[in-house]
Scaffold this motif. Structure first.
Motif, PDB file in Angstrom:
ATOM      1  N   ARG A 278       1.000  -1.296  -0.040  1.00  0.00           N
ATOM      2  CA  ARG A 278      -0.033  -0.146  -0.027  1.00  0.00           C
ATOM      3  C   ARG A 278       0.889   1.336  -0.067  1.00  0.00           C
ATOM      4  N   HIS A 279       1.649   1.314  -1.145  1.00  0.00           N
ATOM      5  CA  HIS A 279       2.435   2.431  -1.060  1.00  0.00           C
ATOM      6  C   HIS A 279       1.714   3.730  -1.617  1.00  0.00           C
ATOM      7  N   LEU A 280       2.448   4.957  -1.732  1.00  0.00           N
ATOM      8  CA  LEU A 280       1.252   6.294  -1.531  1.00  0.00           C
ATOM      9  C   LEU A 280       0.869   6.461  -3.119  1.00  0.00           C
ATOM     10  N   ASN A 281       1.348   5.550  -4.144  1.00  0.00           N
ATOM     11  CA  ASN A 281       0.731   5.476  -5.447  1.00  0.00           C
ATOM     12  C   ASN A 281      -0.337   4.583  -5.556  1.00  0.00           C
ATOM     13  N   ASN A 282      -0.575   3.986  -4.747  1.00  0.00           N
ATOM     14  CA  ASN A 282      -1.683   2.688  -4.719  1.00  0.00           C
ATOM     15  C   ASN A 282      -2.932   3.283  -3.841  1.00  0.00           C
ATOM     16  N   PHE A 283      -3.186   4.419  -3.873  1.00  0.00           N
ATOM     17  CA  PHE A 283      -4.409   5.103  -3.287  1.00  0.00           C
ATOM     18  C   PHE A 283      -4.338   6.611  -3.461  1.00  0.00           C
ATOM     19  N   PHE A 301      -7.884   0.190  -4.963  1.00  0.00           N
ATOM     20  CA  PHE A 301      -7.385  -0.922  -6.123  1.00  0.00           C
ATOM     21  C   PHE A 301      -5.869  -1.316  -5.828  1.00  0.00           C
ATOM     22  N   ASP A 302      -5.616  -2.201  -6.773  1.00  0.00           N
ATOM     23  CA  ASP A 302      -4.224  -2.573  -6.787  1.00  0.00           C
ATOM     24  C   ASP A 302      -3.925  -3.341  -5.354  1.00  0.00           C
ATOM     25  N   ASN A 303      -4.428  -4.706  -5.027  1.00  0.00           N
ATOM     26  CA  ASN A 303      -4.231  -5.360  -3.958  1.00  0.00           C
ATOM     27  C   ASN A 303      -3.691  -6.679  -3.947  1.00  0.00           C
TER      28      ASN A 303
END
Ligand SMILES: Nc1ncnc2c1ncn2[C@@H]1O[C@H](COP(=O)(O)OP(=O)(O)OP(=O)(O)O)[C@@H](O)[C@H]1O
Ligand SMILES: [Mg+2]
Length: 397
Positions: A278-283, A301-303
């Motif tokens: 859950r890095h800062l570009n994944n939300f 998204f992106d899980n």
């Protein structure tokens, strides 16, 4: 090339873009900085539009729209596309993307957004998709295949935008030879659906004997995705829980409703599936590109990078127990403490989901070759996390 940085139909600034160095050498005029990419906001100086730092950040932002250097099997992709670096692709389709509405318009041209955007205008994706995802060594033959939003996708996994019945879908493969990512995406969607969390719906598909995940685009012609990374760039950094708290405040200040609850939902999901990524570009958030109003938290998204079993023994399954909370990497048991209200979660909605996941993994076993032992381990871990969350909810009550 003298060009205009556009945000849909709005002119942001007029600049000299050096196609060789990929640098913005000069800014001639700033038309409306409010419509610039959010990340540039903090670098803009009213009294010095040619400030080097601003031009450097503008150049980096634009270059950063290209496929990242850490894309899985990038060398192979570049070879198949017959180019040497991903940013070469940015010149092929005005730098347009399906995650926002920015593009570079050559000065003096009468090209309009309506004629070129990829939301309305179809694109040829089959050759790129094959170059990106297939194991066959096929190169792209037609320049038309490079006029696609695939030139501007971020992320590590091999992927491709496709069109089916007018809908734009993102197809993603697994990482290297591991095929679990698409299954984790689908599991995450099922959990979100059952718990009522707003999410991007991932389904499974097969492409040339490979299992891939498929999800619809969550951006429209009137919106853009702004990542948490961009929003945080302008904020003080504490390297602790306060980064999260300040982010929630910022979203609330901009009028996003239930921002805390929606972020909490994401961390609850991460806890359940042990999502490490859950890095800062994944939300982030969704902004209206016409009014610049912050509309909502982006759907989850992106899980895919989850349920990472590192080792099995007969007595124990060793898992990576660390997730991400803003700039910190720490145990999921710690991260879940940021969730203030767990009582609202109806955990019984997850009854039967472990069996559902077990069935799903078995259904595709002849393609994936995931062993029974691994499937068993994955289901045990998922079951364990659901029970742990149940206990936390009980304590809360
Ligand atoms: N459904 C979608 N609609 C619009 N944009 C999307 C969608 N899914 C992903 N994106 C954009 O594409 C980027 C890459 O997608 P994604 O994060 O799923 O890929 P990834 O390879 O798994 O990334 P990572 O490097 O974080 O593992 C996202 O950061 C987001 O900007
Ligand atoms: Mg990602």
């Amino acid at each position: 090339m003298k060009c205009i940085l556009m945000n849909k139909n709005k002119e942001v600034l007029v600049a000299e873009y050096n196609e060789t160095s990929k640098f913005f050498d000069k800014i001639y005029e700033v038309k409306d900085i409010n419509y610039a990419p959010y990340i540039l906001k903090s670098f803009y100086l009213n009294d010095n539009i040619n400030d080097v730092s601003f031009r450097t950040n503008l150049s980096e932002w634009f270059k950063g729209r290209g496929i990242p250097s850490w894309r899985d099997k990038l060398d192979l992709l570049l070879h198949r596309l017959n180019i040497t670096a991903p940013y070469e692709l940015l010149d092929k389709a005005f730098g347009l993307s399906l995650s926002d509405q920015y593009w570079l318009k050559p000065e003096g041209s009468n090209i309009s957004y309506d004629d070129i955007n990829f939301f309305d205008n179809d694109f040829d994706y089959s050759e790129f998709m094959e170059a990106s995802l297939s194991i066959n060594n096929k190169s792209i033959t037609s320049d038309k295949s490079l006029k696609t939003p695939n030139n501007t996708t971020d992320g590590m996994l091999r992927k491709a935008w496709i069109i089916e019945n007018k809908t734009r879908y993102l197809i993603k493969g697994g990482y290297k030879n591991d095929i679990l990512q698409p299954f984790n995406e689908v599991l995450a969607s099922e959990i979100c659906k059952r718990l009522g969390f707003e999410h991007v719906e991932y389904t499974l598909d097969t492409y040339k004997d490979m299992v891939v995940s498929k999800c619809p685009c969550f951006i429209t012609k009137n919106t853009e995705f702004i990542t948490c990374y961009q929003i945080r760039k302008n904020m003080e950094r504490y390297n602790n829980n306060q980064d999260y708290e300040e982010y929630v405040k910022e979203l609330e200040k901009e009028g996003i409703k239930n921002a805390r609850e929606k972020l909490e939902n994401m961390y609850i999901l991460d806890f359940l599936i042990l999502n490490e990524d859950r890095h800062l570009n994944n939300f982030g958030i969704i902004r209206d590109v016409n009014t610049l109003k912050w509309l909502d938290v982006a759907p989850i998204f992106d899980n895919g990078q989850s349920l990472n079993i590192q080792d099995y023994s007969d007595e124990e399954i060793v898992i990576n127990n660390q997730g991400r909370l803003f700039y910190e990497i720490k145990p999921f048991d710690e991260i879940i403490k940021t969730v203030k209200d767990l009582k609202r979660i109806n955990i019984s909605k997850l009854d039967g989901i472990v069996v559902w996941f077990d069935d799903l993994l078995h259904k595709y076993q002849s393609i994936t070759n995931i062993s029974d032992r691994r499937i068993n381990g994955l289901c045990l871990v998922l079951n364990r996390q659901i029970n742990k969350l149940k206990e936390l909810i009980d304590v809360d009550n």
